[in-house]
Design a protein around this motif. Sequence first.
Motif, mmCIF file in Angstrom:
data_model
loop_
_atom_site.group_PDB
_atom_site.id
_atom_site.type_symbol
_atom_site.label_atom_id
_atom_site.label_comp_id
_atom_site.label_asym_id
_atom_site.label_seq_id
_atom_site.Cartn_x
_atom_site.Cartn_y
_atom_site.Cartn_z
ATOM 1 N N LEU A 267 29.692 94.355 32.149
ATOM 2 C CA LEU A 267 30.101 94.044 31.541
ATOM 3 C C LEU A 267 31.302 95.102 31.053
ATOM 4 O O LEU A 267 32.365 94.854 30.759
ATOM 5 C CB LEU A 267 29.398 94.941 29.844
ATOM 6 C CG LEU A 267 29.402 95.160 29.135
ATOM 7 C CD1 LEU A 267 29.558 93.733 28.155
ATOM 8 C CD2 LEU A 267 29.557 95.755 28.416
ATOM 9 N N THR A 268 32.306 96.434 31.864
ATOM 10 C CA THR A 268 33.376 96.944 32.114
ATOM 11 C C THR A 268 34.272 95.505 32.807
ATOM 12 O O THR A 268 35.692 96.431 32.550
ATOM 13 C CB THR A 268 33.100 98.091 32.693
ATOM 14 O OG1 THR A 268 32.447 98.009 34.211
ATOM 15 C CG2 THR A 268 32.468 98.815 31.967
ATOM 16 N N GLY A 269 33.326 94.970 33.644
ATOM 17 C CA GLY A 269 34.392 94.541 34.453
ATOM 18 C C GLY A 269 35.666 92.889 33.268
ATOM 19 O O GLY A 269 36.617 92.678 33.865
ATOM 20 N N PHE A 270 35.099 93.067 32.001
ATOM 21 C CA PHE A 270 35.084 91.974 31.157
ATOM 22 C C PHE A 270 36.137 93.047 29.963
ATOM 23 O O PHE A 270 36.960 92.428 29.086
ATOM 24 C CB PHE A 270 34.426 91.172 30.824
ATOM 25 C CG PHE A 270 33.436 90.087 30.733
ATOM 26 C CD1 PHE A 270 33.932 89.585 31.627
ATOM 27 C CD2 PHE A 270 32.271 90.646 31.300
ATOM 28 C CE1 PHE A 270 32.727 88.200 31.946
ATOM 29 C CE2 PHE A 270 31.402 90.127 32.167
ATOM 30 C CZ PHE A 270 32.252 88.514 32.670
ATOM 31 N N TRP A 271 36.115 94.148 30.434
ATOM 32 C CA TRP A 271 37.464 95.010 29.082
ATOM 33 C C TRP A 271 38.878 94.636 29.730
ATOM 34 O O TRP A 271 39.189 94.573 28.288
ATOM 35 C CB TRP A 271 37.346 96.255 30.416
ATOM 36 C CG TRP A 271 35.762 97.026 28.846
ATOM 37 C CD1 TRP A 271 34.426 96.401 28.357
ATOM 38 C CD2 TRP A 271 35.207 98.283 29.410
ATOM 39 N NE1 TRP A 271 33.652 96.966 27.888
ATOM 40 C CE2 TRP A 271 34.008 98.147 29.057
ATOM 41 C CE3 TRP A 271 35.471 99.015 29.673
ATOM 42 C CZ2 TRP A 271 33.256 99.446 28.581
ATOM 43 C CZ3 TRP A 271 34.829 100.283 29.760
ATOM 44 C CH2 TRP A 271 33.400 100.525 29.686
ATOM 45 N N ALA A 272 39.411 94.601 30.921
ATOM 46 C CA ALA A 272 40.546 94.250 30.812
ATOM 47 C C ALA A 272 41.563 93.388 30.605
ATOM 48 O O ALA A 272 42.135 92.802 29.796
ATOM 49 C CB ALA A 272 41.156 94.778 32.858
ATOM 50 N N PRO A 273 40.756 91.821 31.021
ATOM 51 C CA PRO A 273 41.031 90.881 30.656
ATOM 52 C C PRO A 273 40.745 90.138 28.479
ATOM 53 O O PRO A 273 41.693 89.818 28.199
ATOM 54 C CB PRO A 273 40.232 89.958 30.351
ATOM 55 C CG PRO A 273 39.021 89.942 31.448
ATOM 56 C CD PRO A 273 39.532 91.328 32.047
ATOM 57 N N LEU A 274 39.521 91.426 27.907
ATOM 58 C CA LEU A 274 39.654 91.176 26.709
ATOM 59 C C LEU A 274 40.864 92.420 26.295
ATOM 60 O O LEU A 274 41.591 92.180 25.451
ATOM 61 C CB LEU A 274 38.003 91.952 26.084
ATOM 62 C CG LEU A 274 37.073 91.352 25.775
ATOM 63 C CD1 LEU A 274 36.500 91.806 26.456
ATOM 64 C CD2 LEU A 274 37.358 89.375 25.065
ATOM 65 N N ALA A 275 41.587 93.492 26.917
ATOM 66 C CA ALA A 275 42.073 93.605 26.519
ATOM 67 C C ALA A 275 43.761 93.555 26.143
ATOM 68 O O ALA A 275 44.407 93.792 25.342
ATOM 69 C CB ALA A 275 42.481 95.536 27.224
ATOM 70 N N VAL A 276 43.734 92.641 27.087
ATOM 71 C CA VAL A 276 45.088 92.034 27.281
ATOM 72 C C VAL A 276 45.467 91.111 25.897
ATOM 73 O O VAL A 276 46.296 90.666 25.377
ATOM 74 C CB VAL A 276 45.390 91.405 28.568
ATOM 75 C CG1 VAL A 276 46.164 90.020 28.603
ATOM 76 C CG2 VAL A 276 44.941 92.513 29.624
ATOM 77 N N MET A 277 43.854 90.296 26.031
ATOM 78 C CA MET A 277 43.909 89.497 24.401
ATOM 79 C C MET A 277 44.203 89.600 23.865
ATOM 80 O O MET A 277 44.895 89.506 22.914
ATOM 81 C CB MET A 277 42.188 88.351 24.827
ATOM 82 C CG MET A 277 42.462 87.248 26.262
ATOM 83 S SD MET A 277 40.672 87.365 26.203
ATOM 84 C CE MET A 277 40.466 85.452 24.978
ATOM 85 N N ALA A 278 43.729 90.527 23.555
ATOM 86 C CA ALA A 278 43.957 91.424 22.381
ATOM 87 C C ALA A 278 45.163 91.756 22.061
ATOM 88 O O ALA A 278 45.859 91.358 21.132
ATOM 89 C CB ALA A 278 43.005 92.983 22.138
#
Lengths: 506, 164
Positions: B7-18
């Motif tokens: 799950l933590t692996g998805f945080w970075a791209p999600l943060a960049v997208m946000a």
Amino acid sequence: MPSVWLSGFESLLHAQELVFLCLGMVMGLVFGAVPGLGGPTALALLMPLTYGLDSIAAMALAGGVMGAVPMGGSISAILLNTPGSAPNAATCLDGYPLAQQGKAGLAIGAAASANALGGLIGTVSLLLVLPISKELVLAFGPPEFFLLAILGFCMVATSSRGKMLRGLIASGFGLMIAFIGFDQVTGASRFTFGIQYLWDGVHLVPALIGLFAGSEMIKLWIKGGTIAGDSSGVKITRMGGGLIETFRHMPTVIRGSLIGTAVGALPGVGGVVASFLSYTVTQQVSKDPDSFGRGNIQGVIAPEAAINAKDCSALIPTIAFGIPGGAEMAVFLGILILHGMQPGPLMLINNEREIYSLVWALTAACVLAGGLGLLCVRPLAMVTLVPGRVLAPLVMTIALVGSWAIDQSIENAVVTAVFAVIGYGMSRLGYPRLPIVISLVLGAGIERSFHQSMAMSDGNWSIFVLRPISTVLIACIALALLITPLRSLFRRTLARRPAAGAQEAA
Amino acid sequence: MNPLARLTGFWAPLAVMAFSGAYLVLAWRLPTEAQAMPVGVAWVTLGLAALDFLSRTATPVGRAVMRALNPAGDKDVEEQRSTAAPMRQALGVGLPLAFMTALVLLGIVVGTALFVFTAIWLSDRRRPLQALVLAAAATAAIWLLFAGVLKLNLFPGVLLGSLL
């Protein structure tokens, strides 16, 4: 022309000029070695001090600083994995792994000799190119500068050790930050949220200090132990071996120096692109590209040769057109103006003696700083034996307070701390930090070039395709973007072959 | 990989997208010429972050994207994950931010002394005296370099500055 070269050389051969040259070199080495300070800070601090000097002495002092900063920067890049100045970041990629393997002396010796040779080759190129510099720079218009910057982003992303996509994301993130502040075209305030400090954008130097010095110190504090991991691992031996390695890899030195010279002559592109371009090209042509990033000595030689060669040729746009090649040259422009010289085509006629004095001072500093740096390596190497829990807070303090000292603005310290956390987070999540630096450096320039190109073509995008140099640059960009997928495909194909062969044999 | 780590692996791209999304919203309020480059770069970054997100999924397309554009994967991230203690990481990130706050509120002299002492003492609580001596030495060195040699007026801090 040779008489002018000799006249410039002769004007340096006075006690006062030589003293200021040496003083500049010592300052350059120290400011270059201390992470987060670097050439622009050293020159900015020196600028008021040169006011009382004659112009030749001022050129000697400035040349000494500019020539020695890369050597100082390479020492901290190799020993601390923290580049003293941004262009030395490429040196970290292989210099630091070498230090961790106990070959710090070898890496520093190679860096010093590559620096000296790069400086010499850069000077020869500069002396040859200076008369025809006008034609060279004028061949590049705004569309070419725009595409060249994009090529810089792609090359840096490609050199991010198999993380091209994340390198490109980091470039995009950096560009978005670089666009904060007043828009150059409309004067509109962008993304400043009413904060006056941000009107001029996110300041480059504090951000760089945070991204490199700050985030490395966070990592070091968390990791504990010494920088070298194990104190017995750092051996400052075989510096002579580094010299031999440099001569063994002479094609790498020449290639790096020529890349540095070519990139340095283009305003706004700067040393970061030069060092990474040199590193990437050397990696691409190497028979063993996988060894890069794990302690390949050519990964130290290539960027170091390019950095010093770039410093010499960066004088071309600065002097001939008054367009600084980077932050260091921008500060240097201030010194020229302070001494009554007006950078531009007329300067090549009116101030020839000063120009060639500066060129020789820079050359002397490039060569002598290597030797001086080698003498200072041992005490500087002791830094790596200091426990991380002690060193990290001390360097962090110098980074934040040094950041404040640039223009005595406490917001600079805030930017440094924020970028330290961003840099650590990126490193922790597997994103390269270096593309952000390129974006912050080139952000304003790329936008200006874009608007100028659009104005030139009345909004027609074909201007980026139809010009001959643009076409070549677009081909280079496409190639840079294809390198990573093609290499991955090639590796998988190679890996499948033995397996298929084994199956057939069975 | 355990589900939390995945799950933590998805945080970075999600943060960049946000971040890119918010940036786009703000950029659209700008005059047309001022928004051209920011909007373009934000869209490109958003697209690249979406690709990064896709590459982290276990789908065939995701794996293909990962192989082509991020062949190195997350090896080094995994190494860091396995060695760093969460509490120490939180302290490592929190300390510079605390130092920044101390600099702004209490000024350079007090902020430096507090930060150096706290950072060294937190690493080795058995040696408070060593931390104290190093903090005093670091503060003195900073004062000497910036106030003594460079003749700069050290920032007194928002709180202490108003009291002085």
